[in-house]
Design a protein around this motif. Structure first.
Motif, mmCIF file in Angstrom:
data_model
loop_
_atom_site.group_PDB
_atom_site.id
_atom_site.type_symbol
_atom_site.label_atom_id
_atom_site.label_comp_id
_atom_site.label_asym_id
_atom_site.label_seq_id
_atom_site.Cartn_x
_atom_site.Cartn_y
_atom_site.Cartn_z
ATOM 1 N N ALA A 20 6.072 -61.357 49.909
ATOM 2 C CA ALA A 20 6.766 -62.302 50.766
ATOM 3 C C ALA A 20 8.181 -62.031 50.593
ATOM 4 C CB ALA A 20 6.409 -63.685 50.637
ATOM 5 N N HIS A 21 8.874 -61.747 49.378
ATOM 6 C CA HIS A 21 10.053 -61.452 49.154
ATOM 7 C C HIS A 21 10.531 -60.509 48.056
ATOM 8 C CE1 HIS A 21 9.423 -65.765 48.081
ATOM 9 N NE2 HIS A 21 9.400 -65.215 47.062
ATOM 10 N N ASP A 22 11.635 -60.196 48.115
ATOM 11 C CA ASP A 22 12.139 -59.291 46.648
ATOM 12 C C ASP A 22 12.288 -59.756 45.413
ATOM 13 O OD1 ASP A 22 14.112 -57.285 49.053
ATOM 14 O OD2 ASP A 22 12.057 -57.219 48.375
ATOM 15 N N ARG A 23 11.909 -59.482 44.322
ATOM 16 C CA ARG A 23 12.237 -59.985 43.128
ATOM 17 C C ARG A 23 13.684 -59.960 42.682
ATOM 18 N NH1 ARG A 23 7.706 -58.717 38.500
ATOM 19 N NH2 ARG A 23 6.416 -59.828 39.762
ATOM 20 N N ILE A 24 14.036 -61.049 41.947
ATOM 21 C CA ILE A 24 15.574 -60.749 41.480
ATOM 22 C C ILE A 24 15.647 -59.697 40.694
ATOM 23 C CG2 ILE A 24 15.113 -62.265 39.421
ATOM 24 C CD1 ILE A 24 17.909 -63.452 40.079
ATOM 25 N N GLY A 25 16.825 -58.748 40.983
ATOM 26 C CA GLY A 25 16.764 -57.637 40.332
ATOM 27 C C GLY A 25 17.700 -57.471 38.981
ATOM 28 N N PHE A 26 18.180 -58.703 38.574
ATOM 29 C CA PHE A 26 19.029 -58.904 37.236
ATOM 30 C C PHE A 26 18.577 -60.068 36.613
ATOM 31 C CE2 PHE A 26 21.781 -62.272 38.614
ATOM 32 C CZ PHE A 26 21.648 -62.361 39.854
ATOM 33 N N ALA A 27 18.759 -60.198 35.349
ATOM 34 C CA ALA A 27 18.759 -61.550 34.513
ATOM 35 C C ALA A 27 20.113 -62.159 34.407
ATOM 36 C CB ALA A 27 18.199 -61.039 33.256
ATOM 37 N N PRO A 28 20.017 -63.282 35.120
ATOM 38 C CA PRO A 28 21.513 -64.110 34.952
ATOM 39 C C PRO A 28 21.699 -64.630 33.636
ATOM 40 C CG PRO A 28 20.057 -65.097 36.785
ATOM 41 C CD PRO A 28 18.882 -63.858 35.935
ATOM 42 N N ARG A 29 22.981 -64.506 33.474
ATOM 43 C CA ARG A 29 23.349 -64.758 31.993
ATOM 44 C C ARG A 29 23.338 -66.487 32.005
ATOM 45 N NH1 ARG A 29 27.791 -62.243 34.417
ATOM 46 N NH2 ARG A 29 29.056 -64.013 34.523
ATOM 47 N N VAL A 30 23.507 -66.607 30.512
ATOM 48 C CA VAL A 30 23.651 -68.084 30.215
ATOM 49 C C VAL A 30 24.438 -69.032 30.948
ATOM 50 C CG1 VAL A 30 24.206 -69.747 28.133
ATOM 51 C CG2 VAL A 30 22.656 -67.684 27.817
ATOM 52 N N ASP A 31 25.709 -68.594 31.076
ATOM 53 C CA ASP A 31 26.627 -69.157 31.769
ATOM 54 C C ASP A 31 26.705 -69.297 33.376
ATOM 55 O OD1 ASP A 31 28.827 -66.867 33.303
ATOM 56 O OD2 ASP A 31 27.390 -66.334 31.762
ATOM 57 N N GLU A 32 25.816 -68.430 33.814
ATOM 58 C CA GLU A 32 25.583 -68.469 35.110
ATOM 59 C C GLU A 32 24.546 -69.486 35.638
ATOM 60 O OE1 GLU A 32 26.289 -63.768 36.770
ATOM 61 O OE2 GLU A 32 24.753 -64.047 35.705
ATOM 62 N N LEU A 33 23.428 -69.651 34.745
ATOM 63 C CA LEU A 33 22.348 -70.426 34.644
ATOM 64 C C LEU A 33 22.756 -71.848 34.586
ATOM 65 C CD1 LEU A 33 19.638 -68.287 32.728
ATOM 66 C CD2 LEU A 33 19.704 -68.983 35.140
ATOM 67 N N ALA A 34 23.540 -71.925 33.579
ATOM 68 C CA ALA A 34 24.168 -73.261 33.122
ATOM 69 C C ALA A 34 25.079 -73.734 34.216
ATOM 70 C CB ALA A 34 24.773 -73.221 31.888
ATOM 71 N N GLU A 35 25.770 -73.063 34.809
ATOM 72 C CA GLU A 35 26.790 -73.296 35.915
ATOM 73 C C GLU A 35 26.345 -73.813 37.295
ATOM 74 O OE1 GLU A 35 31.052 -71.636 37.307
ATOM 75 O OE2 GLU A 35 29.373 -70.264 37.860
ATOM 76 N N VAL A 36 24.964 -73.060 37.598
ATOM 77 C CA VAL A 36 24.272 -73.745 38.636
ATOM 78 C C VAL A 36 23.698 -75.084 38.297
ATOM 79 C CG1 VAL A 36 22.331 -73.204 39.913
ATOM 80 C CG2 VAL A 36 23.730 -71.318 39.698
ATOM 81 N N ALA A 37 22.935 -75.194 36.979
ATOM 82 C CA ALA A 37 22.394 -76.406 36.638
ATOM 83 C C ALA A 37 23.223 -77.731 36.597
ATOM 84 C CB ALA A 37 21.625 -76.340 35.410
ATOM 85 N N LEU A 38 24.330 -77.558 35.615
ATOM 86 C CA LEU A 38 25.296 -78.579 35.492
ATOM 87 C C LEU A 38 25.966 -78.873 36.862
ATOM 88 C CD1 LEU A 38 26.858 -77.133 32.116
ATOM 89 C CD2 LEU A 38 25.518 -79.549 32.366
ATOM 90 N N GLY A 39 26.362 -78.024 37.690
ATOM 91 C CA GLY A 39 26.946 -78.477 38.939
ATOM 92 C C GLY A 39 26.012 -79.265 39.796
#
Ligand code: SF4
Length: 437
Positions: free
Chosen positions: A214-233
């Motif tokens: 149904a859709h393309d799989r993410i092509g990279f592994a987000p870094r810790v800071d990228e994941l945390a920034e989305v979550a904390l925001g």
């Protein structure tokens, strides 16, 4: 509620849908076609989609002659519906497949008919949560918020990925993230250690079922800071009702990124004990689950189509692990006092059997599962039933509603639903149990 039965629906070559003047609607319980009683029918929930079924003839019931009729008018096809989120399908559409028919795309096909000029289907709402009610999403508003968020975080590749999810795939979780409400997605993994028959993010090219993801799989592994920034925001904007979840439809298996997940959970809990950090997963790596629990993970949602190892393996096609690992992951969550959910793929003729009821009951009892999310499995019915029948996983259908009532009787404390709950809705847990690091 009308007392009358529904008529069979069918479509012409242009996809226009018609009501048959005489034949009644049929449903397929995974084993046989049967007419539906008036009280089994519900007007099609808002946000549901209608599909024609290429290469398949509609089947209806001739009440006068008490017989089933395959409607083979040239150029016509059977129709089906894909029911809106938070609703459980209780019957499959009834149709006859022609020899050269293509496999059906990855959707959950449900029986549909026409009653008093209205489209009706066989379904029940299993979660009152409004987070994915389609009429609550204004795409222009979302687009504006996406632009603002991207401008504020130009280097965060995960937010860039979620922009595509929200605006092109219309993923409700990604849209809710930009709308600052409910649950935010944290896709983390470009790879997986399973090959689910109905994987919506990766389908083998030229696979034996010729299905398309149904859709393309993410092509990279987000870094810790990228994941945390989305979550904390998200937690900062939504507060304690926020849920942030690893494990989305646009990725592989998040447990394949143990360092990023553990680092992100620790980074989030170092800054706040608000909100819920949740993991949607195939639960294949108990060793990583244990590290995430130690880091501060609040809840685990295990995806499965069955509690029977042979039925599960026929669908998941796991690589390098088996069902015992999945059950071990559940025990680790139980022993740590965290919230345990099943993302349970329901399918008529497989789920509503005595064997599945007993196997699932044993697992719920052993792992002290808190919540079962009832999800419609998105797969061509014949592809799935053939595969599961081959391992002896089908049986006499009990009917999903009676089956569900018996499960409720066995586990009166068990929560049924569709969405990952915020902390205040986590029944059975000490609400103040905050994992402080
Ligand atoms: S576990 Fe998820 S990502 Fe992996 S194959 Fe199955 S559906 Fe796809």
């Amino acid at each position: 509620m009308s007392e009358s039965r529904a008529k069979m629906a069918y479509a012409d070559a242009e996809g226009r849908i018609y009501e048959h003047p005489d034949l009644e609607m049929l449903g397929w319980d995974g084993e046989c076609w049967r007419p539906l009683e008036a009280d089994e029918l519900t007007p099609l929930p808002e946000g549901s989609d209608l599909f024609t079924l290429p290469g398949r003839l509609a089947a209806g019931y001739d009440a006068e002659r008490d017989e089933v009729v395959v409607f083979d008018e040239p150029g016509t096809t059977a129709v089906s519906c894909f029911i809106a989120p938070a609703y459980l399908r209780t019957l499959l559409p009834a149709y006859e497949t022609l020899d050269d028919a293509p496999a059906l795309p990855l959707f959950a096909y449900s029986a549909v008919g026409i009653r008093d000029g209205e489209m009706v289907t066989a379904t029940v709402r299993v979660d009152e949560d409004i987070r994915q009610d389609p009429f609550r999403f204004d795409i222009d508003d979302i687009a504006g918020r996406v632009a603002t968020r991207r401008e504020a975080h130009p280097d965060n590749r995960l937010i860039e990925h979620l922009e595509n999810c929200a605006l092109n795939y219309h993923c409700r979780a990604a849209q809710n993230y930009f709308l600052d409400r409910f649950e935010a997605p944290l896709p983390a993994a470009p790879t997986c250690n399973a090959f689910c028959v109905g994987c919506i993010s990766l389908q083998p090219k030229g696979g034996d079922e010729q299905m398309v993801a149904a859709h393309d799989r993410i092509g990279f592994a987000p870094r810790v800071d990228e994941l945390a920034e989305v979550a904390l925001g998200h937690i900062a904007r939504v507060g304690d009702d926020a849920v942030v979840s690893f494990g989305q439809g646009c990725e592989g298996e998040p447990l394949n990124q143990p360092l990023e997940l553990e680092g992100a959970v620790r980074a989030i809990r170092r800054q706040t004990d608000l909100g819920i950090i949740n993991l949607n997963s195939n639960a294949s790596r108990p060793d990583v689950i244990r590290r995430l629990v130690d880091a501060g993970l609040d809840s685990l949602r295990i995806s499965t189509n069955s509690a029977r190892p042979e039925v599960w393996a026929a669908y998941y096609r796991p690589v390098g692990y088996d069902f015992s690992a999945v059950r071990e992951s559940a025990r680790i969550i139980r022993d740590a006092g965290r919230y345990l959910m099943l993302n349970y793929f329901v399918f008529p003729g497989v789920t509503d059997t005595e064997a599945e009821l007993d196997a699932l009951s044993a697992w719920i009892d052993e792992a002290r599962v808190h919540m079962v999310q009832l999800r419609n499995l998105n797969l061509d019915p014949e592809v799935y039933l053939d595969r599961i029948a081959a391992v002896g996983g089908t049986g006499q259908p009990l009917g999903l509603i009676p089956w569900l009532s018996r499960l409720r009787e066995r586990f009166p404390e068990l929560t049924f639903g569709y969405f990952n709950p915020p902390r205040r809705k986590m029944g059975g847990l000490d609400a103040d149990l905050r994992v402080s690091m």
